[in-house]
Design a protein around this motif. Sequence first.
Motif, mmCIF file in Angstrom:
data_model
loop_
_atom_site.group_PDB
_atom_site.id
_atom_site.type_symbol
_atom_site.label_atom_id
_atom_site.label_comp_id
_atom_site.label_asym_id
_atom_site.label_seq_id
_atom_site.Cartn_x
_atom_site.Cartn_y
_atom_site.Cartn_z
ATOM 1 N N GLY A 9 0.746 -1.317 -0.023
ATOM 2 C CA GLY A 9 -0.009 0.096 0.119
ATOM 3 C C GLY A 9 0.808 1.334 0.135
ATOM 4 O O GLY A 9 2.005 1.372 -0.361
ATOM 5 N N MET A 10 0.387 2.417 0.650
ATOM 6 C CA MET A 10 1.009 3.738 0.487
ATOM 7 C C MET A 10 2.332 3.475 1.220
ATOM 8 O O MET A 10 3.106 4.139 0.823
ATOM 9 C CB MET A 10 0.246 4.816 1.299
ATOM 10 N N MET A 11 2.330 2.641 2.161
ATOM 11 C CA MET A 11 3.588 2.498 3.006
ATOM 12 C C MET A 11 4.571 1.302 2.185
ATOM 13 O O MET A 11 5.765 1.532 2.200
ATOM 14 C CB MET A 11 3.558 2.263 4.334
ATOM 15 N N GLY A 12 3.904 0.173 2.267
ATOM 16 C CA GLY A 12 4.568 -1.035 1.800
ATOM 17 C C GLY A 12 5.213 -0.853 0.337
ATOM 18 O O GLY A 12 6.294 -1.464 0.294
ATOM 19 N N TYR A 13 4.693 -0.204 -0.443
ATOM 20 C CA TYR A 13 5.347 -0.213 -1.897
ATOM 21 C C TYR A 13 6.628 0.295 -1.650
ATOM 22 O O TYR A 13 7.620 -0.278 -2.220
ATOM 23 C CB TYR A 13 4.365 0.531 -2.816
ATOM 24 N N SER A 29 3.048 -9.630 -2.262
ATOM 25 C CA SER A 29 1.721 -9.923 -2.709
ATOM 26 C C SER A 29 0.922 -8.998 -1.821
ATOM 27 O O SER A 29 1.305 -8.417 -1.019
ATOM 28 C CB SER A 29 1.608 -11.370 -2.047
ATOM 29 N N ASP A 30 -0.383 -8.757 -2.352
ATOM 30 C CA ASP A 30 -1.236 -7.934 -2.138
ATOM 31 C C ASP A 30 -2.664 -8.096 -2.428
ATOM 32 O O ASP A 30 -2.680 -8.792 -3.524
ATOM 33 C CB ASP A 30 -0.820 -6.300 -2.420
ATOM 34 N N LEU A 31 -3.662 -7.851 -1.791
ATOM 35 C CA LEU A 31 -5.124 -8.161 -2.299
ATOM 36 C C LEU A 31 -5.192 -7.370 -3.813
ATOM 37 O O LEU A 31 -5.863 -8.062 -4.591
ATOM 38 C CB LEU A 31 -5.931 -7.490 -1.422
ATOM 39 N N ASN A 32 -4.492 -6.368 -3.784
ATOM 40 C CA ASN A 32 -4.580 -5.490 -5.174
ATOM 41 C C ASN A 32 -3.498 -6.094 -6.081
ATOM 42 O O ASN A 32 -2.593 -5.919 -6.046
ATOM 43 C CB ASN A 32 -4.449 -4.247 -4.625
ATOM 44 N N ALA A 73 -5.148 -13.042 9.297
ATOM 45 C CA ALA A 73 -5.617 -13.910 8.227
ATOM 46 C C ALA A 73 -4.515 -14.097 7.129
ATOM 47 O O ALA A 73 -4.638 -15.289 6.586
ATOM 48 C CB ALA A 73 -6.585 -12.814 7.383
ATOM 49 N N THR A 74 -3.417 -13.559 7.151
ATOM 50 C CA THR A 74 -2.691 -13.573 6.197
ATOM 51 C C THR A 74 -1.494 -14.469 6.692
ATOM 52 O O THR A 74 -0.914 -15.382 5.921
ATOM 53 C CB THR A 74 -1.715 -12.254 5.717
ATOM 54 N N VAL A 75 -1.114 -14.429 7.949
ATOM 55 C CA VAL A 75 0.130 -15.341 8.307
ATOM 56 C C VAL A 75 -0.570 -16.701 8.706
ATOM 57 O O VAL A 75 -0.072 -17.729 8.678
ATOM 58 C CB VAL A 75 0.600 -14.417 9.747
ATOM 59 N N GLY A 127 5.482 8.444 8.186
ATOM 60 C CA GLY A 127 4.701 8.588 6.776
ATOM 61 C C GLY A 127 5.324 8.306 5.611
ATOM 62 O O GLY A 127 6.465 7.997 5.408
ATOM 63 N N VAL A 128 4.642 8.453 4.564
ATOM 64 C CA VAL A 128 4.955 8.235 3.569
ATOM 65 C C VAL A 128 6.232 8.640 3.065
ATOM 66 O O VAL A 128 7.099 7.981 2.134
ATOM 67 C CB VAL A 128 3.831 8.442 1.875
ATOM 68 N N LYS A 129 6.409 10.162 3.202
ATOM 69 C CA LYS A 129 7.809 10.729 2.615
ATOM 70 C C LYS A 129 9.030 9.953 3.178
ATOM 71 O O LYS A 129 9.844 9.743 2.545
ATOM 72 C CB LYS A 129 7.480 12.241 3.213
ATOM 73 N N MET A 173 4.071 0.825 21.731
ATOM 74 C CA MET A 173 4.849 2.069 21.515
ATOM 75 C C MET A 173 4.134 2.823 20.370
ATOM 76 O O MET A 173 3.983 3.936 20.605
ATOM 77 C CB MET A 173 6.362 1.981 21.072
ATOM 78 N N LYS A 174 3.934 2.145 19.247
ATOM 79 C CA LYS A 174 3.342 2.866 18.029
ATOM 80 C C LYS A 174 2.069 3.359 18.321
ATOM 81 O O LYS A 174 1.556 4.608 17.856
ATOM 82 C CB LYS A 174 3.316 1.753 16.899
ATOM 83 N N ALA A 175 1.053 2.695 18.804
ATOM 84 C CA ALA A 175 -0.127 3.136 19.187
ATOM 85 C C ALA A 175 -0.066 4.319 20.265
ATOM 86 O O ALA A 175 -0.920 5.405 19.761
ATOM 87 C CB ALA A 175 -1.044 2.073 20.046
ATOM 88 N N ALA A 239 -9.034 6.830 8.539
ATOM 89 C CA ALA A 239 -9.650 5.529 9.042
ATOM 90 C C ALA A 239 -8.603 4.681 9.950
ATOM 91 O O ALA A 239 -8.553 4.076 10.717
ATOM 92 C CB ALA A 239 -10.034 4.548 8.026
ATOM 93 N N LEU A 240 -7.086 4.674 9.410
ATOM 94 C CA LEU A 240 -6.060 3.968 10.077
ATOM 95 C C LEU A 240 -5.682 4.750 11.352
ATOM 96 O O LEU A 240 -5.478 4.308 12.254
ATOM 97 C CB LEU A 240 -5.055 3.852 9.185
ATOM 98 N N MET A 241 -5.917 6.026 11.209
ATOM 99 C CA MET A 241 -5.461 6.983 12.439
ATOM 100 C C MET A 241 -6.563 6.492 13.693
ATOM 101 O O MET A 241 -6.213 6.278 14.686
ATOM 102 C CB MET A 241 -5.620 8.396 12.235
ATOM 103 N N ALA A 242 -7.797 6.389 13.312
ATOM 104 C CA ALA A 242 -9.005 6.129 14.210
ATOM 105 C C ALA A 242 -8.748 4.413 14.800
ATOM 106 O O ALA A 242 -8.694 4.484 15.945
ATOM 107 C CB ALA A 242 -10.309 6.324 13.621
ATOM 108 N N LYS A 243 -8.241 3.908 13.882
ATOM 109 C CA LYS A 243 -7.984 2.456 14.303
ATOM 110 C C LYS A 243 -6.847 2.612 15.338
ATOM 111 O O LYS A 243 -6.916 2.006 16.463
ATOM 112 C CB LYS A 243 -7.427 1.580 13.008
ATOM 113 N N ASP A 244 -5.904 3.306 15.037
ATOM 114 C CA ASP A 244 -4.545 3.396 16.120
ATOM 115 C C ASP A 244 -4.937 3.904 17.443
ATOM 116 O O ASP A 244 -4.665 3.344 18.262
ATOM 117 C CB ASP A 244 -3.293 4.307 15.470
#
Length: 294
Positions: A9-13, A29-32, A73-75, A127-129, A173-175, A239-244
Amino acid sequence: MKIGFIGLGMMGYPMAHLLARAGHQLAVSDLNTETVSRFVAEHAGAVQGASPTQFADADIVITMLPDSNAVEATVLGTDAKPGVAASMKRGAVLIDMSSSEPMRSRQLAATLADMGIDYLDAPVSGGVKRAVDGSLAIMVGGDPVVAARCDAVLKTMGKNITQVGKAGAGHAMKALNNYVSAAGLVAAAEALHVGKAFGLDPEAMVNVMNNSTAKNNTTENKVKQFMLSGAFNSGFSLALMAKDLGIAMGLGKSVSQPMQLGDEVLQLWRDANEKLGKGADHTEMYRFLEGKDE
Ligand code: NAD
């Protein structure tokens, strides 16, 4: 090394790109599937990890997925599809670089240990940068000996690699980091809206804040770049920030530590997520807060 990378995704790529550029042999691999095809086309030697068995000879498998649900699910697999762990070789390392839930990460580490697979959580900040230029901050949880074995790989993607404790500690720590960041963003945005309504110039306000004690990551790296410019394209979704934040508040509850401000901040991000919908960038919190009086 042979590295499996799941989640482009935005980070993984950009992170996987740096690993390929450093000479590692990648199965991705990716769903996309379009993203996977693009990555393979752009990186000679990279192959499509179309089935879990294609990770069988990997020394390290990295996940960079939205959350613990996707990671498990993936692992570990689902009723519909086996997970990658079942075919990974003994002594290989699974590194979850996603921002996952610390308690579930501990459990995953124990499950993998029973299968002879080592585990590290190594979520990132910046972040992406900073994913693009390889200067991410990486917080590592897990066995320090395993972390040392993976150090060179992590250093390809990040600059500040900090071991913070056992499995799950990186995710905790990340959360907590993102809680402080999200609260700082709301404070900056609210102050800007009040100042503007009073007649202050928002650009001038940010300049003053950045020379004063209000300076934070939002005032330095987000207000002009993504909020006042109207671009709202930082690459980190709301959405990801709300998840965190949900993870951080859950962590507070699990250790019986009240987080009064945190509960308010979480509610605001959940409200914004509901109103702005899927696909909104987290910097759009700025426009969500404009004129909000409750
Ligand atoms: P993203 O939504 O851009 O990418 C996630 C990728 O995972 C997508 O390409 C999606 O197709 C894929 N995916 C989802 N479920 C999958 C599955 N079951 N199997 C295979 N692929 C699957 O997200 P992102 O912004 O790259 O973030 C990834 C992780 O990093 C998240 O946990 C996020 O909280 C964290 N993070 C993001 C940023 C940022 O600035 N974007 C910064 C630090 C940490």
